[in-house]
Design a protein around this motif. Structure first.
Motif, PDB file in Angstrom:
ATOM      1  N   GLU A 106       0.808  -1.213   0.000  1.00  0.00           N
ATOM      2  CA  GLU A 106       0.000   0.000   0.000  1.00  0.00           C
ATOM      3  C   GLU A 106       0.844   1.267   0.000  1.00  0.00           C
ATOM      4  N   GLY A 107       2.170   1.104   0.086  1.00  0.00           N
ATOM      5  CA  GLY A 107       3.034   2.278   0.118  1.00  0.00           C
ATOM      6  C   GLY A 107       2.955   3.035  -1.186  1.00  0.00           C
ATOM      7  N   ARG A 108       2.687   4.333  -1.091  1.00  0.00           N
ATOM      8  CA  ARG A 108       2.514   5.144  -2.283  1.00  0.00           C
ATOM      9  C   ARG A 108       3.854   5.411  -2.939  1.00  0.00           C
ATOM     10  N   ARG A 109       3.910   5.289  -4.246  1.00  0.00           N
ATOM     11  CA  ARG A 109       5.135   5.567  -4.981  1.00  0.00           C
ATOM     12  C   ARG A 109       5.292   7.069  -5.178  1.00  0.00           C
ATOM     13  N   GLY A 110       6.529   7.464  -5.422  1.00  0.00           N
ATOM     14  CA  GLY A 110       6.781   8.859  -5.801  1.00  0.00           C
ATOM     15  C   GLY A 110       7.159   9.718  -4.633  1.00  0.00           C
ATOM     16  N   SER A 135      25.111   4.771  -9.018  1.00  0.00           N
ATOM     17  CA  SER A 135      24.125   5.458  -9.844  1.00  0.00           C
ATOM     18  C   SER A 135      22.785   4.725  -9.861  1.00  0.00           C
ATOM     19  N   GLY A 136      22.821   3.401  -9.708  1.00  0.00           N
ATOM     20  CA  GLY A 136      21.591   2.622  -9.701  1.00  0.00           C
ATOM     21  C   GLY A 136      20.721   2.852  -8.485  1.00  0.00           C
ATOM     22  N   TRP A 137      21.225   3.534  -7.489  1.00  0.00           N
ATOM     23  CA  TRP A 137      20.441   3.823  -6.290  1.00  0.00           C
ATOM     24  C   TRP A 137      19.576   5.070  -6.439  1.00  0.00           C
ATOM     25  N   VAL A 138      19.921   5.934  -7.374  1.00  0.00           N
ATOM     26  CA  VAL A 138      19.301   7.261  -7.409  1.00  0.00           C
ATOM     27  C   VAL A 138      17.815   7.181  -7.733  1.00  0.00           C
ATOM     28  N   ARG A 139      17.444   6.461  -8.779  1.00  0.00           N
ATOM     29  CA  ARG A 139      16.022   6.399  -9.139  1.00  0.00           C
ATOM     30  C   ARG A 139      15.171   5.773  -8.040  1.00  0.00           C
ATOM     31  N   PRO A 140      15.561   4.623  -7.442  1.00  0.00           N
ATOM     32  CA  PRO A 140      14.760   4.102  -6.316  1.00  0.00           C
ATOM     33  C   PRO A 140      14.673   5.095  -5.162  1.00  0.00           C
ATOM     34  N   GLY A 141      15.782   5.809  -4.900  1.00  0.00           N
ATOM     35  CA  GLY A 141      15.776   6.771  -3.809  1.00  0.00           C
ATOM     36  C   GLY A 141      14.855   7.951  -4.057  1.00  0.00           C
ATOM     37  N   ARG A 142      14.598   8.261  -5.320  1.00  0.00           N
ATOM     38  CA  ARG A 142      13.714   9.362  -5.665  1.00  0.00           C
ATOM     39  C   ARG A 142      12.269   8.906  -5.878  1.00  0.00           C
ATOM     40  N   VAL A 150      19.643   8.932   6.546  1.00  0.00           N
ATOM     41  CA  VAL A 150      21.063   8.575   6.496  1.00  0.00           C
ATOM     42  C   VAL A 150      21.691   8.876   7.860  1.00  0.00           C
ATOM     43  N   PRO A 151      22.841   8.287   8.186  1.00  0.00           N
ATOM     44  CA  PRO A 151      23.377   8.413   9.550  1.00  0.00           C
ATOM     45  C   PRO A 151      24.136   9.702   9.843  1.00  0.00           C
ATOM     46  N   SER A 152      24.444  10.520   8.829  1.00  0.00           N
ATOM     47  CA  SER A 152      25.297  11.678   9.093  1.00  0.00           C
ATOM     48  C   SER A 152      25.111  12.747   8.032  1.00  0.00           C
ATOM     49  N   ALA A 153      25.580  13.962   8.361  1.00  0.00           N
ATOM     50  CA  ALA A 153      25.564  15.057   7.390  1.00  0.00           C
ATOM     51  C   ALA A 153      26.449  14.734   6.188  1.00  0.00           C
ATOM     52  N   PHE A 154      27.488  13.933   6.402  1.00  0.00           N
ATOM     53  CA  PHE A 154      28.350  13.515   5.294  1.00  0.00           C
ATOM     54  C   PHE A 154      27.530  12.797   4.228  1.00  0.00           C
ATOM     55  N   ASN A 155      26.656  11.865   4.662  1.00  0.00           N
ATOM     56  CA  ASN A 155      25.837  11.146   3.693  1.00  0.00           C
ATOM     57  C   ASN A 155      24.735  12.002   3.098  1.00  0.00           C
ATOM     58  N   VAL A 156      24.250  12.994   3.825  1.00  0.00           N
ATOM     59  CA  VAL A 156      23.311  13.938   3.213  1.00  0.00           C
ATOM     60  C   VAL A 156      23.958  14.573   1.988  1.00  0.00           C
ATOM     61  N   GLU A 157      25.192  14.990   2.143  1.00  0.00           N
ATOM     62  CA  GLU A 157      25.901  15.638   1.044  1.00  0.00           C
ATOM     63  C   GLU A 157      26.221  14.663  -0.085  1.00  0.00           C
ATOM     64  N   THR A 161      24.607  15.091  -3.822  1.00  0.00           N
ATOM     65  CA  THR A 161      25.428  15.357  -5.004  1.00  0.00           C
ATOM     66  C   THR A 161      25.388  14.204  -6.002  1.00  0.00           C
ATOM     67  N   SER A 162      24.935  13.026  -5.560  1.00  0.00           N
ATOM     68  CA  SER A 162      24.797  11.893  -6.473  1.00  0.00           C
ATOM     69  C   SER A 162      23.454  11.884  -7.192  1.00  0.00           C
ATOM     70  N   GLY A 163      22.526  12.759  -6.776  1.00  0.00           N
ATOM     71  CA  GLY A 163      21.257  12.865  -7.482  1.00  0.00           C
ATOM     72  C   GLY A 163      20.008  12.664  -6.658  1.00  0.00           C
ATOM     73  N   PHE A 164      20.136  12.327  -5.358  1.00  0.00           N
ATOM     74  CA  PHE A 164      18.963  12.210  -4.506  1.00  0.00           C
ATOM     75  C   PHE A 164      18.360  13.592  -4.263  1.00  0.00           C
ATOM     76  N   ALA A 165      17.030  13.653  -4.113  1.00  0.00           N
ATOM     77  CA  ALA A 165      16.358  14.929  -3.866  1.00  0.00           C
ATOM     78  C   ALA A 165      16.753  15.463  -2.497  1.00  0.00           C
TER      79      ALA A 165
END
Length: 207
Positions: A106-110, A135-142, A150-157, A161-165
């Motif tokens: 039931e999880g809504r996509r998008g 790169s294969g992670w970006v579309r599922p993540g969006r 994510v566990p840290s500000a490092f991973n936010v960045e 920069t890899s394409g996550f919103a």
């Protein structure tokens, strides 16, 4: 658990927490340890239900790898029933490339921003320890989850920069049990140990 989404116009909704995790001898052990510690920390705060792809393998791994009390707590969470009509927050504690395989039906996509209205919200919990993510992670993540924790500000960045919103990234720090680990709780024996000898390695600049 009250899901305070931070989205404009979205009132907080109390939701059962459905934590979908890696667990078993053939799965990513670092993600299992992270998930177990989060489940223990959140247990007093919410109705927490654990999910895994192979419950028998997970239970065997928990018993052989974690203190009995911690393994027993997660085992009880694995046997809880998912409520049929209550609002749910599902956390996919996996690599983003695997989100689609474990999303609640039931999880809504998008990446819509009207969180709080539908019964099931789905978020990801992932990490990567280099300065970029596959790169294969970006579309599922969006497209597969509302947010990525994510566990840290490092991973936010690095995820941004890899394409996550950027608006979907949130920091959820690691959890640990202070009764098992405390940096100030060194034993008397540890305090009496002599210092480590010099390694004999000398570092110098080079080309």
């Amino acid at each position: 658990m009250t899901f305070a989404s931070g989205w404009a116009g979205a009132a907080p909704v109390r939701r059962t927490l459905l934590w979908n995790m890696e667990c078993g001898g053939d799965q990513v052990r670092g993600l299992t340890t992270e998930a177990v510690n989060h489940l223990a920390a959140l247990n007093p705060l919410a109705n927490v239900i654990a999910q895994t792809s192979n419950r028998r393998s997970c239970l065997s791994y928990l018993r052989s790898s974690f203190p009995a009390g911690l393994a027993g707590l997660v085992a009880r969470q694995l046997y809880k029933r998912i409520p049929k009509d209550e609002p749910l927050l599902q956390v996919l504690h996996r690599d983003p490339g695997r989100y689609a395989s474990f999303r609640h039906s039931e999880g809504r996509r998008g990446g819509g921003r009207d969180g709080g209205k539908e019964r099931v919200l789905v978020v990801g919990r992932s990490m990567y320890e280099t300065d970029g993510v596959p790169s294969g992670w970006v579309r599922p993540g969006r497209c597969q989850v509302r947010q990525v924790w994510v566990p840290s500000a490092f991973n936010v960045e690095t995820f941004r920069t890899s394409g996550f919103a950027a608006h979907s990234l949130r920091v959820l720090h690691e959890s640990f049990d202070p009764s098992l680990f405390h940096p100030l709780a060194a034993t008397a024996k540890e305090r009496m140990l002599p210092p480590c000898p010099a390694s004999g390695v000398h570092w110098r600049g080079g080309k």
